[in-house]
Write a protein that holds these residues in place. Structure first.
Motif, mmCIF file in Angstrom:
data_model
loop_
_atom_site.group_PDB
_atom_site.id
_atom_site.type_symbol
_atom_site.label_atom_id
_atom_site.label_comp_id
_atom_site.label_asym_id
_atom_site.label_seq_id
_atom_site.Cartn_x
_atom_site.Cartn_y
_atom_site.Cartn_z
ATOM 1 N N PRO A 234 37.090 43.819 95.968
ATOM 2 C CA PRO A 234 38.176 42.904 95.595
ATOM 3 C C PRO A 234 37.837 42.021 94.399
ATOM 4 C CG PRO A 234 37.150 42.229 97.654
ATOM 5 C CD PRO A 234 36.552 43.554 97.283
ATOM 6 N N ALA A 235 36.554 41.903 94.064
ATOM 7 C CA ALA A 235 36.181 41.080 92.911
ATOM 8 C C ALA A 235 36.458 41.792 91.591
ATOM 9 C CB ALA A 235 34.705 40.707 92.989
ATOM 10 N N LEU A 236 36.602 43.113 91.637
ATOM 11 C CA LEU A 236 36.844 43.883 90.422
ATOM 12 C C LEU A 236 38.321 44.225 90.305
ATOM 13 C CD1 LEU A 236 33.844 46.353 90.634
ATOM 14 C CD2 LEU A 236 33.999 44.257 89.309
ATOM 15 N N PRO A 237 38.875 44.221 89.092
ATOM 16 C CA PRO A 237 40.284 44.595 88.942
ATOM 17 C C PRO A 237 40.462 46.097 89.141
ATOM 18 C CG PRO A 237 39.303 44.178 86.801
ATOM 19 C CD PRO A 237 38.276 43.811 87.832
ATOM 20 N N ALA A 238 41.664 46.495 89.493
ATOM 21 C CA ALA A 238 41.964 47.910 89.653
ATOM 22 C C ALA A 238 41.830 48.620 88.313
ATOM 23 C CB ALA A 238 43.379 48.070 90.205
ATOM 24 N N LYS A 239 41.633 49.943 88.348
ATOM 25 C CA LYS A 239 41.388 50.690 87.113
ATOM 26 C C LYS A 239 42.572 50.668 86.156
ATOM 27 C CE LYS A 239 37.858 53.743 88.768
ATOM 28 N NZ LYS A 239 37.322 55.059 88.789
ATOM 29 N N ASP A 240 43.792 50.521 86.697
ATOM 30 C CA ASP A 240 44.961 50.553 85.819
ATOM 31 C C ASP A 240 45.414 49.156 85.382
ATOM 32 O OD1 ASP A 240 45.720 49.877 88.350
ATOM 33 O OD2 ASP A 240 47.545 51.078 88.347
ATOM 34 N N VAL A 241 44.675 48.124 85.753
ATOM 35 C CA VAL A 241 44.998 46.757 85.334
ATOM 36 C C VAL A 241 44.482 46.563 83.909
ATOM 37 C CG1 VAL A 241 44.476 44.320 85.756
ATOM 38 C CG2 VAL A 241 44.941 45.836 87.661
ATOM 39 N N MET A 242 45.277 45.930 83.092
ATOM 40 C CA MET A 242 44.874 45.667 81.711
ATOM 41 C C MET A 242 44.062 44.379 81.663
ATOM 42 S SD MET A 242 46.105 48.229 80.125
ATOM 43 C CE MET A 242 46.222 47.908 78.391
ATOM 44 N N VAL A 243 42.918 44.441 80.980
ATOM 45 C CA VAL A 243 42.067 43.264 80.793
ATOM 46 C C VAL A 243 41.918 43.004 79.301
ATOM 47 C CG1 VAL A 243 40.787 43.501 82.956
ATOM 48 C CG2 VAL A 243 39.989 44.702 80.939
ATOM 49 N N GLN A 244 41.698 41.739 78.959
ATOM 50 C CA GLN A 244 41.598 41.376 77.548
ATOM 51 C C GLN A 244 40.146 41.202 77.136
ATOM 52 O OE1 GLN A 244 43.398 37.669 76.359
ATOM 53 N NE2 GLN A 244 43.701 38.397 74.282
ATOM 54 N N ASP A 245 39.802 41.815 76.025
ATOM 55 C CA ASP A 245 38.479 41.658 75.433
ATOM 56 C C ASP A 245 38.419 40.252 74.830
ATOM 57 O OD1 ASP A 245 36.394 41.600 73.458
ATOM 58 O OD2 ASP A 245 36.370 43.782 73.475
ATOM 59 N N PRO A 246 37.418 39.427 75.216
ATOM 60 C CA PRO A 246 37.376 38.057 74.699
ATOM 61 C C PRO A 246 36.988 37.959 73.223
ATOM 62 C CG PRO A 246 35.476 38.479 76.097
ATOM 63 C CD PRO A 246 36.368 39.683 76.194
ATOM 64 N N VAL A 247 36.467 39.037 72.633
ATOM 65 C CA VAL A 247 36.044 38.995 71.232
ATOM 66 C C VAL A 247 37.187 39.368 70.305
ATOM 67 C CG1 VAL A 247 34.431 39.949 69.538
ATOM 68 C CG2 VAL A 247 33.654 39.488 71.858
ATOM 69 N N CYS A 248 37.717 40.579 70.474
ATOM 70 C CA CYS A 248 38.753 41.043 69.542
ATOM 71 C C CYS A 248 40.171 40.851 70.095
ATOM 72 C CB CYS A 248 38.517 42.507 69.187
ATOM 73 S SG CYS A 248 38.697 43.648 70.578
#
Length: 85
Positions: free
Chosen positions: A33-47
């Protein structure tokens, strides 16, 4: 007669034990539960680009989980964080 009943009860118990074990062994793994699902979009903090969590490079930096689109972005972020503290 009693022997047959006892044998049947033991066979039923054995059946349920084996069935439960097989389901646990071959069944779906519960996602962390601490990890997002594979199809969830996450944002790269650099670019600041968005990538699916399944394709992202996950790194723990300073005890917090971050997701990156590439090894370059992960390296830049780590060097920034190490220079910051």
């Amino acid at each position: 007669m009693w022997r047959i009943i006892i044998i049947l009860v033991l066979l039923i118990i054995l059946f349920f034990m084996v069935r439960t074990s097989l389901r646990e062994f071959f069944g779906k793994k519960k996602p962390d539960p601490a990890l997002p699902a594979k199809d969830v979009m996450v944002q790269d903090p650099v670019c600041k680009s968005y990538i699916p969590a399944g394709d992202a490079i996950g790194e723990k930096v300073g005890g917090q989980q971050y997701y990156f689109c590439s090894d370059d972005c992960a390296g830049k972020f780590k060097s920034y964080m190490s220079g910051k503290g």
